[in-house]
Motif scaffolding. Structure first.
Motif, short mmCIF file in Angstrom:
data_model
loop_
_atom_site.label_atom_id
_atom_site.label_comp_id
_atom_site.label_asym_id
_atom_site.label_seq_id
_atom_site.Cartn_x
_atom_site.Cartn_y
_atom_site.Cartn_z
N ILE B 334 7.94 15.14 10.82
CA ILE B 334 9.03 15.25 11.75
C ILE B 334 10.38 14.66 11.15
O ILE B 334 11.34 14.97 11.06
N TYR B 335 10.07 13.23 10.50
CA TYR B 335 11.04 12.58 9.77
C TYR B 335 11.73 13.16 8.67
O TYR B 335 13.01 13.32 8.44
N LEU B 336 11.08 13.92 7.69
CA LEU B 336 11.50 14.59 6.77
C LEU B 336 12.11 15.82 7.07
O LEU B 336 13.07 16.25 6.42
N SER B 337 11.63 16.25 8.19
CA SER B 337 12.51 17.65 8.81
C SER B 337 13.77 17.42 8.86
O SER B 337 14.51 18.02 8.89
N ALA B 338 14.08 16.04 9.54
CA ALA B 338 15.41 15.80 10.05
C ALA B 338 16.43 15.42 8.79
O ALA B 338 17.59 15.12 9.00
#
Lengths: 508, 358
Positions: B334-338
């Motif tokens: 999720i973090y990298l997706s952001a």
């Protein structure tokens, strides 16, 4: 003839626009070479290419006859190219000396060694008559002095090629004279100067040769001494430019706006920003409020348009009291406002041109239906205004206003405000930072509004604008009106005395 | 085709997808480090995510997506209007409590409409909770980040206190079960057999669509965005910038509050626990909004994606991954997706270069 800088056949493109199209600029050693062009002509882009901020698609740069590879500002510095930017890059709570050495400090055992630097700074300051106090804080010195510090920074780094990007835009007339002297001095000491400007007087005053750009294209390089101002402006704009504003006799009609004993509190001090000011503006006249920056003109306009509350006094617009009306009420009842700061007030830079052109009217029946925007009407409106007012941009109505040139941003605001068909048009510094062509255009529009029977209130700091455009002049000094004059009979010197507070008279 | 490649929507979407791929690669590395033998199996599980459990898994994905669509909208809507609503967590739990309270206590309201009344209550309560930071921002220029963080804690403790005082199930240290006000399943439970999905997902999607219309098509949205981009210019144009800031914040809060109501009235056995932990759904709204580039329609897909990963993570337990590792993995993705914003710039630069090369 030996060239110190040669930019040959430079081409630089941006999406939707060719900023530099096959431009050649050759600068001789020890000359002041002016770079002349309207806003958006490609002057800044060309200099950014030289300074390594942009990479050109085509063309070569030569320094002292050798091909130079300049990929970033550090490369440019290696070749001895220095630039004084339009907005200075100084640390305000550092002293002059600390700012000058910033980035090239001499350090001994982890401690700053400023002694040698101080001597060098003092020597340069003396050599070029800069009169700089190395220990003064930047926050304490004037804008003109800040600019000298920037010049000193370049000299300290032993730059041989100095670029001045519109250096006079921020200076007072006296400071401009001083700067001109300094530039001549630098050139006589063997420095080469590229002087970016759109002010013809200044070119006449100091430059040896001038290269003219128009709409990204190279027009010519000519000797300043043998070229008249009219010829230069024609090269720059592509047609004859009128320096005198053409206007017929004024036919003042009924009073549109009456200001009575207006007082506005200052945000910064206990003194009133606007103190007991009364005047009237009539249909069919251009009334100009002249004065030096910061004498209450901004607060006066904020009070008239509703951006600032009024302490006391009253405003009558078309006979009805608007002292306590909201901004929207005033706007709808027929006051248009071309604001002083087009980025802060005039435009929502992240909105596109079409959205900005309805900023004052999006809530009208034409553009919304039960709260839903009528995009078709909004874009049609934009297309009409773009054509009518010749607003140029990369993607037409869809262009983000942030990406547009200053002149075209201003045209968009002028278009929007005039299109509202106001009874009173308040224009604050409407030509600030614009080139001759755009200035001529905006002046023409103001006169057109006057001739159409509107009242125009012009607030200006530019003496020439005040003298040329207005029908009647009021001078503001320290928040009060200190003089009134007829531009046909008053001299600039006399106006100057009012503006500096040396002379005052009681008005009406 | 070329036109499609250069269109903004395509570039935005491809940026989001590219960043998701990066997230997966990073997540796989985490798995390799923690349990090399089962890394591949575990990774495939998380990839197949919501599909793992068949229709049930898909239903669970939609069920989990519901509250974070709402909190994502809350953060994204505020973003679009120039505000950073980090207080979605507090607004969410206040909304949740209000819904449960009405559901349990308002016995005079007929069962058929009780759930609707309770959800409306959640919507209003979330909005009221955001009124405080909104007011402070608009009229006193207090930074909304600070103010809404404070409101998160106040909200959490207030709800704990109120649950104990009013709707407490002492035996389980949690709120009572709102049996009379369960959101209807409208047949979704038979379609996605065994899952908790309900009408809530449809409500959330509808709200997102309405939010999109308000922002992009109405004069109200035009004003809100103008205020967010440039407060001075909106004042100059005669807009009431203070009122607009206040309203933006209240609407954002109402979205989060409704999210709380939708989750706790789902009839999935979820109760408000009396513990000192801020509601995670509120914070998950931030990456959802970022991944959806604050576009309400994008937020629907972003939330479904995050839920999908979470469901996949749940099934990873089959491969003997401890929940902590799963949490790290899910968080990393999720973090990298952001980071999609970053990738968007790269992509537009890439296409620019390609067209220039021609």
């Amino acid at each position: 003839m030996e060239y110190v800088i040669e930019m040959l056949n430079i081409t630089k493109e941006f999406p939707g626009i060719i900023a530099n199209d096959d431009i050649t600029l050759q600068v001789r050693k020890g000359e002041i070479h002016a770079l002349l062009g309207e806003n958006g002509a490609g002057k800044s882009t060309l200099m950014s290419v030289l300074f390594g901020l942009y990479k050109a698609e085509k063309g070569t740069i030569k320094v002292n006859g050798q091909v130079a590879k300049i990929h970033n500002p550090n490369d440019a510095k290696k070749y001895g190219i220095g630039m004084v930017h339009q907005h200075f890059k100084l640390v305000h709570n550092f002293t002059v000396l600390e700012n000058v050495v910033l980035g090239v400090e001499t350090v001994e055992n982890g401690f700053l060694k400023l002694k040698d630097a101080r001597e060098k700074v003092e020597k340069i300051s003396k050599q070029y008559n800069l009169f700089i106090d190395p220990d003064a804080l930047i926050s304490d010195i004037s804008v003109g002095m800040e600019q000298r510090v920037e010049i000193l920074k370049m000299l300290y780094r032993e730059n041989e090629i100095l670029i001045f990007d519109e250096p006079t835009a921020v200076l007072t007339p006296q400071e401009i004279d001083e700067l001109m002297k300094i530039m001549k001095n630098l050139a006589s000491e063997g420095k080469s100067i590229i002087f970016i400007t759109h002010k013809l007087n200044e070119i006449k005053q100091v430059a040896d040769r001038v290269t003219v750009l128009r709409k990204g294209k190279y027009i010519a390089t000519v000797d300043v001494a043998t070229t008249s101002k009219e010829e230069m402006s024609e090269m720059m704009v592509g047609r004859k430019v009128l320096f005198e504003v053409e206007k017929g006799e004024q036919k003042p009609g009924e009073v549109i706006l009456e200001v009575k004993n207006l007082v506005v509190k200052s945000k910064h001090s206990h003194k009133n920003a606007v103190n007991n000011v009364s005047f009237k503006v009539r249909r069919g006249e251009i009334l100009c409020i002249a004065g030096i920056e910061g004498n209450g003109q901004t607060d006066l306009v904020y009070a008239l348009t509703g951006l600032t509350p009024i302490e006391s006094g009253s405003l009558l617009f078309k006979g009805s009291d608007i002292t306590h009306s909201t901004i929207r009420q005033r706007s709808v009842s027929g006051i248009s406002h071309i604001p002083e700061d087009r980025h802060k007030h005039g435009l929502v830079l992240d909105y596109n041109l079409a959205e900005n052109l309805v900023l004052q009217s999006y809530f009208q029946k034409d553009y919304q239906n039960n709260g839903f925007l009528k995009f078709e009407a909004i874009y049609k409106h934009a297309t009409d205004l773009i054509q009518q007012f010749d607003i140029r941009s990369g993607e037409g109505a869809n262009s983000k206003t942030r990406s547009m040139s200053g002149g075209n941003q201003q045209k968009a605001i002028v278009a929007r405000e005039i299109d509202k068909n106001p009874d009173l048009l308040i224009a604050v510094q409407p030509t600030r930072g614009l080139d001759v062509g755009a200035i001529e255009y905006i002046h023409k529009k103001l006169v057109e509004q006057r001739d159409a029977g509107k009242a125009v209130l012009l607030v200006s700091l530019e003496m020439i604008e005040v003298m040329n455009v207005s029908d009647r002049i009021l001078v503001m000094y320290e928040g009060e009106l200190v003089g009134q004059a007829d531009p046909r009979v008053v001299s600039q010197q006399e106006l100057g005395l009012y503006m500096s507070g040396s002379k005052r008279e009681v008005i009406e | 085709m070329n036109k499609l490649l250069k269109s903004k929507g395509f570039q935005n979407a491809s940026a989001s997808i590219l960043s998701i791929i990066f997230g997966f690669v990073f997540g796989f590395i985490v798995l390799l480090i923690s349990n090399p033998a089962n890394a591949v199996g575990g990774f495939l599980t998380i990839l197949s995510g919501g599909f793992t459990g068949g229709m049930k898994g898909l239903g669970q994905t939609l069920y989990l997506a519901t509250p974070i669509i709402m909190t994502g909208l809350s953060v994204g809507f505020a973003f679009k209007t120039g505000l950073f609503n980090i207080g979605a967590s507090g607004q969410f739990i206040i909304g949740a409590f209000t819904a449960v309270f009405i559901a349990v206590k308002a016995t005079f309201i007929p069962t058929e409409i009780l759930w609707l009344v309770a959800l409306t209550g959640a919507f209003v309560a979330g909005g009221l909770w955001a009124l405080v930071p909104g007011f402070l921002k608009a009229y006193r220029n207090v930074n909304e980040v600070i103010a809404s963080i404070m409101m998160n804690y106040i909200g959490m403790y207030l709800v704990n206190f109120m649950v104990v005082k009013t709707v407490f199930d002492a035996a389980r240290n949690q709120s009572m079960t709102p049996t009379r006000a369960i959101i209807p399943k409208v047949g979704l439970d038979t379609l996605f057999n065994g899952s908790n999905v309900n009408l809530g997902i449809i409500i959330a999607i509808l709200v997102a669509i309405i939010a999109y219309i308000v922002l992009e098509k109405t004069t109200f949205g035009y004003e809100l965005k103008a205020c967010g981009y440039n407060r001075s210019a909106s004042q100059y144009a005669g807009m009431n910038s203070k009122r607009n800031i206040l309203l933006s914040m209240v609407i954002a809060g109402a979205f989060a509050g409704l999210g709380g109501g939708l989750l706790y009235l789902a009839g999935s056995g979820k109760h408000i626990q009396v513990v000192d932990i801020l509601a995670a759904e509120g914070f998950n709204g931030i990456p959802v909004a970022l991944l959806g580039l604050s576009n309400p329609i994008g937020i629907i897909f972003a939330a479904i994606f995050v839920a999908y990963i979470n469901v996949g993570g749940f099934y990873m337990q089959l491969y003997k991954f401890v929940p902590e590792v799963i949490s790290i993995m899910v968080a990393a993705i999720i973090y990298l997706s952001a980071f999609s914003l970053f990738f968007r710039e790269q992509i537009s630069a890439f296409f620019k270069k390609r067209t220039e090369g021609k």
